[in-house]
Design a protein around this motif. Sequence first.
Motif, PDB file in Angstrom:
ATOM      1  N   MET A 124      44.916  42.556  46.727  1.00 45.55           N
ATOM      2  CA  MET A 124      43.720  41.792  46.375  1.00 45.55           C
ATOM      3  C   MET A 124      44.079  40.679  45.406  1.00 45.55           C
ATOM      4  O   MET A 124      43.572  39.555  45.512  1.00 45.55           O
ATOM      5  CB  MET A 124      42.679  42.730  45.755  1.00 45.55           C
ATOM      6  CG  MET A 124      41.299  42.128  45.629  1.00 45.55           C
ATOM      7  SD  MET A 124      40.527  41.915  47.246  1.00 45.55           S
ATOM      8  CE  MET A 124      38.871  41.389  46.770  1.00 45.55           C
TER       9      MET A 124
ATOM     10  N   THR B 169      33.315  44.771  39.697  1.00 44.42           N
ATOM     11  CA  THR B 169      32.569  45.334  40.834  1.00 44.42           C
ATOM     12  C   THR B 169      33.048  46.749  41.136  1.00 44.42           C
ATOM     13  O   THR B 169      32.235  47.651  41.391  1.00 44.42           O
ATOM     14  CB  THR B 169      32.744  44.454  42.079  1.00 44.42           C
ATOM     15  OG1 THR B 169      32.354  43.112  41.776  1.00 44.42           O
ATOM     16  CG2 THR B 169      31.919  44.975  43.243  1.00 44.42           C
TER      17      THR B 169
ATOM     18  N   THR C 244      35.132  44.159  47.935  1.00 41.99           N
ATOM     19  CA  THR C 244      35.431  45.227  46.981  1.00 41.99           C
ATOM     20  C   THR C 244      34.657  46.496  47.312  1.00 41.99           C
ATOM     21  O   THR C 244      35.221  47.601  47.313  1.00 41.99           O
ATOM     22  CB  THR C 244      35.085  44.774  45.543  1.00 41.99           C
ATOM     23  OG1 THR C 244      35.818  43.595  45.227  1.00 41.99           O
ATOM     24  CG2 THR C 244      35.425  45.876  44.545  1.00 41.99           C
TER      25      THR C 244
ATOM     26  N   TYR D 239      36.542  41.361  40.756  1.00 43.97           N
ATOM     27  CA  TYR D 239      36.919  42.509  41.595  1.00 43.97           C
ATOM     28  C   TYR D 239      36.947  43.791  40.764  1.00 43.97           C
ATOM     29  O   TYR D 239      36.409  44.822  41.177  1.00 43.97           O
ATOM     30  CB  TYR D 239      38.281  42.251  42.235  1.00 43.97           C
ATOM     31  CG  TYR D 239      38.933  43.477  42.826  1.00 43.97           C
ATOM     32  CD1 TYR D 239      38.493  44.013  44.041  1.00 43.97           C
ATOM     33  CD2 TYR D 239      39.997  44.113  42.178  1.00 43.97           C
ATOM     34  CE1 TYR D 239      39.087  45.143  44.581  1.00 43.97           C
ATOM     35  CE2 TYR D 239      40.588  45.236  42.716  1.00 43.97           C
ATOM     36  CZ  TYR D 239      40.137  45.747  43.911  1.00 43.97           C
ATOM     37  OH  TYR D 239      40.723  46.865  44.434  1.00 43.97           O
ATOM     38  N   TRP D 240      37.554  43.728  39.582  1.00 44.20           N
ATOM     39  CA  TRP D 240      37.614  44.904  38.713  1.00 44.20           C
ATOM     40  C   TRP D 240      36.218  45.340  38.282  1.00 44.20           C
ATOM     41  O   TRP D 240      35.892  46.528  38.303  1.00 44.20           O
ATOM     42  CB  TRP D 240      38.451  44.591  37.467  1.00 44.20           C
ATOM     43  CG  TRP D 240      39.924  44.570  37.714  1.00 44.20           C
ATOM     44  CD1 TRP D 240      40.591  45.194  38.727  1.00 44.20           C
ATOM     45  CD2 TRP D 240      40.910  43.898  36.942  1.00 44.20           C
ATOM     46  NE1 TRP D 240      41.939  44.948  38.639  1.00 44.20           N
ATOM     47  CE2 TRP D 240      42.164  44.160  37.551  1.00 44.20           C
ATOM     48  CE3 TRP D 240      40.871  43.099  35.819  1.00 44.20           C
ATOM     49  CZ2 TRP D 240      43.361  43.653  37.057  1.00 44.20           C
ATOM     50  CZ3 TRP D 240      42.067  42.595  35.312  1.00 44.20           C
ATOM     51  CH2 TRP D 240      43.284  42.871  35.929  1.00 44.20           C
TER      52      TRP D 240
ATOM     53  N   ILE E 125      33.911  38.347  47.477  1.00 41.96           N
ATOM     54  CA  ILE E 125      34.799  39.280  46.770  1.00 41.96           C
ATOM     55  C   ILE E 125      34.058  40.577  46.447  1.00 41.96           C
ATOM     56  O   ILE E 125      34.612  41.679  46.571  1.00 41.96           O
ATOM     57  CB  ILE E 125      35.353  38.625  45.491  1.00 41.96           C
ATOM     58  CG1 ILE E 125      36.352  37.524  45.861  1.00 41.96           C
ATOM     59  CG2 ILE E 125      36.016  39.661  44.581  1.00 41.96           C
ATOM     60  CD1 ILE E 125      36.798  36.676  44.697  1.00 41.96           C
TER      61      ILE E 125
ATOM     62  N   ILE F 122      43.640  36.699  46.244  1.00 41.30           N
ATOM     63  CA  ILE F 122      42.813  35.834  45.410  1.00 41.30           C
ATOM     64  C   ILE F 122      43.595  34.613  44.924  1.00 41.30           C
ATOM     65  O   ILE F 122      43.151  33.472  45.066  1.00 41.30           O
ATOM     66  CB  ILE F 122      42.233  36.622  44.219  1.00 41.30           C
ATOM     67  CG1 ILE F 122      41.137  37.575  44.713  1.00 41.30           C
ATOM     68  CG2 ILE F 122      41.674  35.684  43.153  1.00 41.30           C
ATOM     69  CD1 ILE F 122      40.631  38.525  43.654  1.00 41.30           C
TER      70      ILE F 122
END
Length: 259
Positions: free
Chosen positions: A145, A232, A67, A229-230, A63, A149
């Motif tokens: 995304m 990163t 990203t 994800y956020w 992930i 997920i």
Amino acid sequence: MRKKYLLLLAFVGLVVLLAGCTQTGQPITSESEGIWNEVFVYPLSWVIIKIAQIFNNSYGLSIIIVTIFLRLLILPLSVKQIKSSKAMQEVQPKLQEIQKKYSSKDANTQQKLQQETMKLMQEHNVNPLAGCLPIIVQMPILIAMYHAIVRTYEISNYSFLWFELGSPDNILPFITGILTFFQSKLMMSTNTSANSNPQVAMQMKMMLYVMPIMITVMAFMFPAALALYWATGNVFMILQTILINKPLMSNNNSGGVKK
């Protein structure tokens, strides 16, 4: 500036809406039908799985890699946004002069105001909508995304660092919120219009605190994989601001507005 923040709020609301009323309960596979699934969700899911397999089924690392790749993909748009934003700030004095000159509200004067404003923008290659473009592009990417997920069941069976990827975490949301705050603070420091326009400064200050709180709350509601994800993405944006935004701002400040 106000439109940009309204787009941000609309984007957050759209994510929440789609999280509750779309196909999130259905696994994503090569057999999934529909343009949304075939073009956006399944390719992301497939890439996440393939990269994870390379790294011994480390879906968290996968992930992070995906990203970073997505952020690099939209980097040219971000650079264009920075340049357009800086150019917009530089033409503000001339724009205010035009607005003062054509302050009358009659139709002819307002038409002349629009013509002169458009002419000024064209002369200095300013596109007022350029600042919204990266946000608009990121909307479908983030939603895709999220779907990739929650609908890739392989992800929910693995952990990364201290958290389970398929379940909400109690620590990661705070990390995500803090990173969002620092990213917003850094972006705010590069926007010189905030120092000269009280209204813009007030709006940016409000968003500086509202966005991290909203992201933190949402991270508690969603799987930890999405919060990863956020987080990163925020780290990438912080580094982008330090390595790219500030040098661009410095170069533009030394060059000034083109005559």
